[in-house]
Write a protein that holds these residues in place. Structure first.
Motif, mmCIF file in Angstrom:
data_model
loop_
_atom_site.group_PDB
_atom_site.id
_atom_site.type_symbol
_atom_site.label_atom_id
_atom_site.label_comp_id
_atom_site.label_asym_id
_atom_site.label_seq_id
_atom_site.Cartn_x
_atom_site.Cartn_y
_atom_site.Cartn_z
ATOM 1 N N HIS A 140 53.412 76.533 13.090
ATOM 2 C CA HIS A 140 53.036 77.938 12.900
ATOM 3 C C HIS A 140 51.666 78.173 13.518
ATOM 4 O O HIS A 140 50.703 77.467 13.185
ATOM 5 N N TRP A 141 51.553 79.154 14.392
ATOM 6 C CA TRP A 141 50.232 79.465 14.935
ATOM 7 C C TRP A 141 49.272 79.879 13.821
ATOM 8 O O TRP A 141 48.075 79.590 13.878
ATOM 9 N N ASP A 142 49.781 80.550 12.786
ATOM 10 C CA ASP A 142 48.922 80.983 11.685
ATOM 11 C C ASP A 142 48.280 79.801 10.956
ATOM 12 O O ASP A 142 47.238 79.945 10.324
ATOM 13 N N THR A 143 48.926 78.642 11.030
ATOM 14 C CA THR A 143 48.362 77.450 10.398
ATOM 15 C C THR A 143 46.972 77.151 10.943
ATOM 16 O O THR A 143 46.040 76.831 10.191
ATOM 17 N N THR A 202 56.814 73.036 24.217
ATOM 18 C CA THR A 202 56.763 73.837 25.438
ATOM 19 C C THR A 202 55.638 74.865 25.372
ATOM 20 O O THR A 202 54.905 75.079 26.339
ATOM 21 N N GLN A 203 55.482 75.492 24.223
ATOM 22 C CA GLN A 203 54.446 76.514 24.097
ATOM 23 C C GLN A 203 53.037 75.905 24.071
ATOM 24 O O GLN A 203 52.070 76.565 24.462
ATOM 25 N N LEU A 204 52.928 74.668 23.645
ATOM 26 C CA LEU A 204 51.614 74.026 23.705
ATOM 27 C C LEU A 204 51.184 73.821 25.153
ATOM 28 O O LEU A 204 50.008 74.002 25.493
ATOM 29 N N PHE A 205 52.128 73.442 26.014
ATOM 30 C CA PHE A 205 51.798 73.323 27.431
ATOM 31 C C PHE A 205 51.375 74.667 28.001
ATOM 32 O O PHE A 205 50.472 74.739 28.836
ATOM 33 N N TRP A 213 44.656 78.388 21.831
ATOM 34 C CA TRP A 213 44.983 77.478 20.738
ATOM 35 C C TRP A 213 43.817 76.501 20.578
ATOM 36 O O TRP A 213 42.655 76.896 20.662
ATOM 37 N N LEU A 214 44.070 75.228 20.362
ATOM 38 C CA LEU A 214 42.986 74.261 20.177
ATOM 39 C C LEU A 214 42.314 73.893 21.495
ATOM 40 O O LEU A 214 41.257 73.244 21.500
ATOM 41 N N PHE A 215 42.893 74.316 22.614
ATOM 42 C CA PHE A 215 42.287 74.038 23.908
ATOM 43 C C PHE A 215 41.036 74.879 24.139
ATOM 44 O O PHE A 215 40.323 74.672 25.120
ATOM 45 N N LYS A 216 40.773 75.811 23.265
ATOM 46 C CA LYS A 216 39.516 76.564 23.387
ATOM 47 C C LYS A 216 38.313 75.668 23.122
ATOM 48 O O LYS A 216 37.184 76.007 23.488
ATOM 49 N N TYR A 217 38.556 74.506 22.476
ATOM 50 C CA TYR A 217 37.467 73.554 22.238
ATOM 51 C C TYR A 217 37.234 72.640 23.441
ATOM 52 O O TYR A 217 36.277 71.871 23.448
ATOM 53 N N ARG A 388 54.897 85.572 24.815
ATOM 54 C CA ARG A 388 53.595 85.736 24.155
ATOM 55 C C ARG A 388 53.733 85.919 22.652
ATOM 56 O O ARG A 388 52.757 85.971 21.954
ATOM 57 N N ASP A 389 54.983 86.083 22.192
ATOM 58 C CA ASP A 389 55.148 86.205 20.747
ATOM 59 C C ASP A 389 54.822 84.883 20.087
ATOM 60 O O ASP A 389 55.173 83.812 20.589
ATOM 61 N N ARG A 390 54.190 84.937 18.985
ATOM 62 C CA ARG A 390 53.815 83.702 18.300
ATOM 63 C C ARG A 390 55.059 82.994 17.794
ATOM 64 O O ARG A 390 55.981 83.612 17.261
#
Length: 393
Positions: A140-143, A202-205, A213-217, A388-390
């Motif tokens: 879940h992206w909300d997680t 797939t969406q993580l890629f 996502w966490l790639f902003k870090y 683009r939908d979560r």
């Protein structure tokens, strides 16, 4: 997008004892799990719930993966890394990760929503201050928004994606120098053996070129324990839309035989599933390291999506004959890709079949499509690869 994967795994080629215990001084005080033969008494007994969750059930294997995933590379500030482990199951790999000292792992964030697994994991918080367990679904992206809201990620520094190398596609680089430029957060996922698990990966890629996502870090390493069938799709065996997006070079091997490493045991007659979805299929562990130079620009995701889907419909066709699939007048792109005005080294072979195009070929096709003044304006598709939908929000 280019993703370079460097793994140092070896084939686990012999049967290993299925004893579940703690190991190493840093994890010696952790409570032990029941013997794997007793797991069915303690964990979810529902075949419907269990069939998608494949868990490590071998202590030696878990130790081996924990060492492989977290190479002894220090963060830029000399502190340990923050590790997020999704779908941890009973926590065998979690215990193995805690064998690393705090200088390697300063914080282990575990995501597990199944009540029986969560209970065994939550108990670990009392034994090691580095552990924090959340009853949340890792897909879940909300997680991850909730993790940020909890402030548990406040000490994760943001790293610039610019590194010491101009072209990370040259795999002759010094691996330790490369890893030293990465984010000090890592992601480990026991990928659910289901279509939803495949879609999540797939969406993580897709998040990599956007630095979302966490790639902003920063350039965060991802480690997956996944079905061989999913790994084959990612690595392009056979080539498909996903493998083009996640083109990777990897040295990894199946964790085989299945019975020696995973739980639940195979029960083919119990599950009405396609053969590739039944417990007992080969599993693969692989690490993915994002490169600095991404072939997919964040603003071009829709165009990559459109071109891949349109052309892969006729994947056995030659490129020159498939171009009309890109829209009315698509054949006019031919001279822009292989005409006399195109430098010889940049010309595409228009007889190449769609399924045999390289990622570099796709980048040229998308660039020409982007510059084409008559390209369709509405590129939205009902089911987009980069939707683009979560996911499951």
């Amino acid at each position: 997008m280019h993703v370079c994967i460097r793994t140092r795994y070896q084939l686990l080629s012999h049967m290993l004892p299925l004893y579940v215990r703690c190991y190493g001084s840093s994890s010696s005080a952790l409570p032990s799990l029941p013997h794997v033969s007793q797991w069915i008494k303690f964990f979810d007994k529902s075949p419907r719930s269990r069939r998608h969750r494949i868990c490590l059930a071998n202590t030696t294997s878990a130790t081996f993966l924990a060492k492989s995933f977290l190479e002894p590379v220090s963060t830029s500030d000399g502190k340990g890394r923050v590790v997020i482990e999704a779908y941890a199951g009973p926590g065998l790999l979690s215990r193995a990760l805690l064998r690393w000292p705090s200088s390697t792992i300063r914080k282990l964030i575990i995501l597990e929503e199944q009540p029986d697994y969560y209970a065994h994991l939550k108990n670990l918080e009392s034994f090691d201050p580095r552990i924090k367990v959340f009853k949340l679904d890792g897909s879940h992206w909300d997680t991850y928004a909730e993790l940020e809201h909890s402030q548990i990620l406040d000490d994760v520094r943001t790293h610039d994606w610019k590194g010491k190398y101009d072209d990370y596609r040259d795999v002759s680089y010094n691996l330790n120098l490369l890893l030293s430029d990465e984010a000090d957060i890592e992601f480990i996922c026991h990928v659910p053996h289901s279509p939803l698990g495949d879609q999540f990966v797939t969406q993580l890629f897709r998040s990599i070129p956007e630095h979302s996502w966490l790639f902003k870090y920063g350039r965060m390493r991802m480690h997956f324990i996944m079905a061989q069938s999913l790994y084959s799709r990612i690595s392009g065996t056979p080539p498909c839309k996903v493998s083009v997006v996640a083109e990777a070079t990897c040295s990894s091997h199946p964790l085989a035989p299945y019975d020696a490493h995973f739980w639940p045991p195979p029960a083919p007659n119990m599950y009405k599933l396609p053969e590739s979805r039944k417990p007992g299929q080969p599993m693969v562990a692989a690490s993915f390291v994002p490169l600095v130079d991404q072939l997919i620009h964040p603003m071009m995701l829709d165009k990559w999506d459109y071109c891949l889907r349109r052309l892969f419909v006729t994947k056995a066709s030659q490129l020159g004959k498939a171009l009309p699939a890109l829209g009315a007048g698509g054949s006019n792109l031919y001279p822009l890709l292989a005409g006399p005005d195109v430098p010889r080294e940049e010309r595409l072979n228009m007889e190449t079949r769609i399924k045999d195009l390289t990622v570099s070929d796709w980048a040229k096709i998308v660039r020409v499509f982007h510059e084409w003044p008559f390209a369709p304006e509405n590129l939205k598709l009902q089911t987009a690869l980069f939707g683009r939908d979560r996911f499951r929000s």
